[in-house]
Design a protein around this motif. Sequence first.
Motif, PDB file in Angstrom:
ATOM      1  N   UNK A   1       0.622  -1.249   0.125  1.00  0.00           N
ATOM      2  CA  UNK A   1      -0.082  -0.052  -0.073  1.00  0.00           C
ATOM      3  C   UNK A   1       0.717   1.325   0.145  1.00  0.00           C
ATOM      4  N   UNK A   2       2.044   1.157   0.403  1.00  0.00           N
ATOM      5  CA  UNK A   2       3.042   2.422   0.480  1.00  0.00           C
ATOM      6  C   UNK A   2       3.196   3.133   1.593  1.00  0.00           C
ATOM      7  N   UNK A   3       2.158   2.404   2.553  1.00  0.00           N
ATOM      8  CA  UNK A   3       1.970   3.381   3.989  1.00  0.00           C
ATOM      9  C   UNK A   3       2.770   2.432   4.937  1.00  0.00           C
ATOM     10  N   UNK A   4       3.275   1.291   4.617  1.00  0.00           N
ATOM     11  CA  UNK A   4       3.747   0.336   5.699  1.00  0.00           C
ATOM     12  C   UNK A   4       5.039   0.820   6.357  1.00  0.00           C
ATOM     13  N   UNK A   5       5.767   1.541   5.708  1.00  0.00           N
ATOM     14  CA  UNK A   5       6.859   2.021   6.342  1.00  0.00           C
ATOM     15  C   UNK A   5       6.616   3.230   7.290  1.00  0.00           C
ATOM     16  N   UNK A   6       5.634   3.735   7.355  1.00  0.00           N
ATOM     17  CA  UNK A   6       5.226   4.752   8.198  1.00  0.00           C
ATOM     18  C   UNK A   6       4.474   4.385   9.384  1.00  0.00           C
ATOM     19  N   UNK A   7       4.082   3.191   9.314  1.00  0.00           N
ATOM     20  CA  UNK A   7       3.189   2.748  10.419  1.00  0.00           C
ATOM     21  C   UNK A   7       4.000   2.415  11.805  1.00  0.00           C
ATOM     22  N   UNK A   8       5.495   2.187  11.702  1.00  0.00           N
ATOM     23  CA  UNK A   8       6.155   1.929  12.758  1.00  0.00           C
ATOM     24  C   UNK A   8       5.782   0.626  13.723  1.00  0.00           C
ATOM     25  N   UNK A   9       5.825   0.447  15.049  1.00  0.00           N
ATOM     26  CA  UNK A   9       5.714  -0.589  15.576  1.00  0.00           C
ATOM     27  C   UNK A   9       4.178  -0.427  16.102  1.00  0.00           C
ATOM     28  N   UNK A  10       3.585   0.539  16.232  1.00  0.00           N
ATOM     29  CA  UNK A  10       2.258   0.694  16.776  1.00  0.00           C
ATOM     30  C   UNK A  10       1.238   0.304  15.671  1.00  0.00           C
ATOM     31  N   UNK A  11       1.634   0.243  14.608  1.00  0.00           N
ATOM     32  CA  UNK A  11       0.548  -0.009  13.577  1.00  0.00           C
ATOM     33  C   UNK A  11      -0.462   1.424  13.563  1.00  0.00           C
ATOM     34  N   UNK A  12       0.120   2.464  13.782  1.00  0.00           N
ATOM     35  CA  UNK A  12      -0.872   3.681  13.785  1.00  0.00           C
ATOM     36  C   UNK A  12       0.077   4.566  12.914  1.00  0.00           C
ATOM     37  N   UNK A  13      -0.982   5.311  12.038  1.00  0.00           N
ATOM     38  CA  UNK A  13      -0.282   6.530  11.423  1.00  0.00           C
ATOM     39  C   UNK A  13      -1.083   7.975  12.049  1.00  0.00           C
ATOM     40  N   UNK A  14      -0.371   8.720  12.183  1.00  0.00           N
ATOM     41  CA  UNK A  14      -0.996   9.972  12.616  1.00  0.00           C
ATOM     42  C   UNK A  14      -0.932  11.050  11.381  1.00  0.00           C
ATOM     43  N   UNK A  15      -2.002  11.636  11.104  1.00  0.00           N
ATOM     44  CA  UNK A  15      -1.944  12.628  10.050  1.00  0.00           C
ATOM     45  C   UNK A  15      -3.216  13.676  10.404  1.00  0.00           C
ATOM     46  N   UNK A  16      -3.234  14.725   9.366  1.00  0.00           N
ATOM     47  CA  UNK A  16      -4.275  15.798   9.521  1.00  0.00           C
ATOM     48  C   UNK A  16      -5.438  15.091   8.492  1.00  0.00           C
ATOM     49  N   UNK A  17      -6.690  15.491   9.152  1.00  0.00           N
ATOM     50  CA  UNK A  17      -7.820  15.258   8.138  1.00  0.00           C
ATOM     51  C   UNK A  17      -7.573  15.779   6.703  1.00  0.00           C
ATOM     52  N   UNK A  18      -7.122  17.040   6.769  1.00  0.00           N
ATOM     53  CA  UNK A  18      -6.961  17.814   5.447  1.00  0.00           C
ATOM     54  C   UNK A  18      -5.886  16.911   4.697  1.00  0.00           C
ATOM     55  N   UNK A  19      -4.978  16.503   5.091  1.00  0.00           N
ATOM     56  CA  UNK A  19      -3.909  15.618   4.499  1.00  0.00           C
ATOM     57  C   UNK A  19      -4.540  14.223   3.852  1.00  0.00           C
ATOM     58  N   UNK A  20      -5.349  13.575   4.872  1.00  0.00           N
ATOM     59  CA  UNK A  20      -5.931  12.223   4.386  1.00  0.00           C
ATOM     60  C   UNK A  20      -6.799  12.452   3.400  1.00  0.00           C
ATOM     61  N   UNK A  21      -7.706  13.430   3.355  1.00  0.00           N
ATOM     62  CA  UNK A  21      -8.807  13.560   2.292  1.00  0.00           C
ATOM     63  C   UNK A  21      -8.028  13.927   0.982  1.00  0.00           C
ATOM     64  N   UNK A  22      -7.252  14.886   0.968  1.00  0.00           N
ATOM     65  CA  UNK A  22      -6.405  15.334  -0.123  1.00  0.00           C
ATOM     66  C   UNK A  22      -5.629  14.103  -0.709  1.00  0.00           C
ATOM     67  N   UNK A  23      -5.174  13.394   0.089  1.00  0.00           N
ATOM     68  CA  UNK A  23      -4.373  12.062  -0.444  1.00  0.00           C
ATOM     69  C   UNK A  23      -5.377  11.413  -0.966  1.00  0.00           C
ATOM     70  N   UNK A  24      -6.367  11.000  -0.496  1.00  0.00           N
ATOM     71  CA  UNK A  24      -7.315   9.758  -1.140  1.00  0.00           C
ATOM     72  C   UNK A  24      -7.819  10.619  -2.406  1.00  0.00           C
ATOM     73  N   UNK A  25      -8.338  11.845  -2.447  1.00  0.00           N
ATOM     74  CA  UNK A  25      -8.801  12.487  -3.651  1.00  0.00           C
ATOM     75  C   UNK A  25      -7.861  12.395  -4.752  1.00  0.00           C
TER      76      UNK A  25
END
Lengths: 409, 160
Positions: B1-25
């Motif tokens: 998916x391309x986000x695995x390396x950002x997950x870290x040990x916790x399996x959690x990604x922190x981002x802003x809603x703005x970035x998430x929506x724009x990324x998905x768009x």
Amino acid sequence: MTDIREVTVDELKHLVSERAAQGETMLLNMGPQHPSTHGVLRLLLELDGEIVVSCIPDIGFLHTGVEKNMEAKNYQQAEVMTDRLDYLHPIGNNLVYCMAVEKLCDLDVPPRAQAIRVILAELTRLGSHLIWLGTSALDLAAMSVFLYTMREREKILDIFELVSGQRMMTTYLRPGGLWRDVPVEFEEAVYKFIDHMPSQVDEYQDLLDQNELFIDRTKGVSVIKSEEAVRWGITGPVLRAGGMAYDLRKALPYSTYEQYDFDIPTRTEGDIYARYAVRVDEMRESLKIIRQALNKLPLGPVRSNNRKYVPPPRSELGVSMEALIHHFKLWTEGFTPPVGSVYAAVESPRGELGVFMESDGSAKPYRVHYRTPTFANLQIMPLLTRGYFVADVVAAIGSIDIVLGDADR
Amino acid sequence: MGVEQKLGNMGVVTTRLEQLVNWSRTNAMWPMLFGLACCAIEMMAAQAANYDMSRFGMELMRASPRQSDLMIVAGRVSRKMGPVLRRLYDQMPYPKWVIAMGDCASCGGVFNNYAIFQGVDEIVPVDVYVAGCPPRPEGLIHGVLTLHDKVNHEKLSKWA
């Protein structure tokens, strides 16, 4: 912008039968934005259930005013617009324009330029047929053919880019010859392409001939025989699929086509499958022509020596005062052909592409008119669709290979 | 998916809603299947195997404006086509973007005459202009990536 508005279906109602007014039949608007109209064609369909009662094409959505625009430009500048008329056949459009200017000015074209013109024109024909094959198979739900044909088309465009620096709108052919000689890699690149291509054509044919859906939807559908087609002024593969072997390359040879040995593929059925088969066979014939032209590609100049119409080579500018004057005159004022009118025609992938040109002795053409094959061939849309299912309309549009830039100009 | 390396040990990604929506768009932008002239052929080439726009989540050309986010105006727009183009634009749901592909759609190109709009921005708002006559498929892809960049920087307050 206030005077611009859409033509509504109500305004076209007088063109359909009485039954529509009484509500017996249904009117359906198809296009101008429709994935299978191959551009911006609008059709008004009158349907009785699923059967087409009448079909009225509405064109002009891509009217560009090219012919009028040409009158405001000199002969060299106007050629740039010809590429953009029939955008699947740009080099052929250049060719017919140059032929008209050459006829008007009585210009000679060196044999090497003629041979290169033939090679490039046939490559363009192949490219156009590849697009046609891909998109009309796509209309009939054969998706993969499109990906294959576009792959091969890129190889043709690479050759165009090699010779001219542009992929599609090359303006490489100029009145009196070519812009410049082809690069040294040209022959090898074309040989590589024509060695590779025949197996690909077989592959496309395998993909479609063994596709039962394709056969079912094309055989016996939208039949038009040659006798009928001639009366409508139809030319090109649509005419040849009905049985008449009429091809301008044989009937009225231009650009030394008479030197080459090739056949005119014909069929007798006149249906969509026959038109498809004719075009696929034409691709093979084009490859034959290209090979012959390459095998005996003459050496020599690629531009006429007539300095009144053709600019001198740049190497002469520094040493010859006369060349400098000619260069200056040609690029500031353009050339002035004698008064008169001519007609020149070539066989485009869609039929007879002609240009009528009138000169009043000035540097700008007085009138340029294009006789475009798509415009003539579109007339038979009502004939091709009447009595068939509405789903066959899509196949019929694909089969006459329309390019709206060609029809609307 | 391309986000695995950002997950870290916790399996959690922190981002802003703005970035998430724009990324998905940007990653599933569906263009409308709408070609006008020469540029449409290069647009088809960009979709086909050699250039393969599906790398950017754009393999699905929608024939209906109601299902598309992006209008690629590929070719010259005539006076007769103008109202149709505007209607198609109006039928597209928000958020929507427009790419003017090629010189004709950007500024009229070589056709400075009575029949052609001198740039499609007379009719619809344009986000990205792609130069070329016609632009190479790489040019169109660059235009699309420029648009993605623009969308990625859109602010929450600007969302319609």
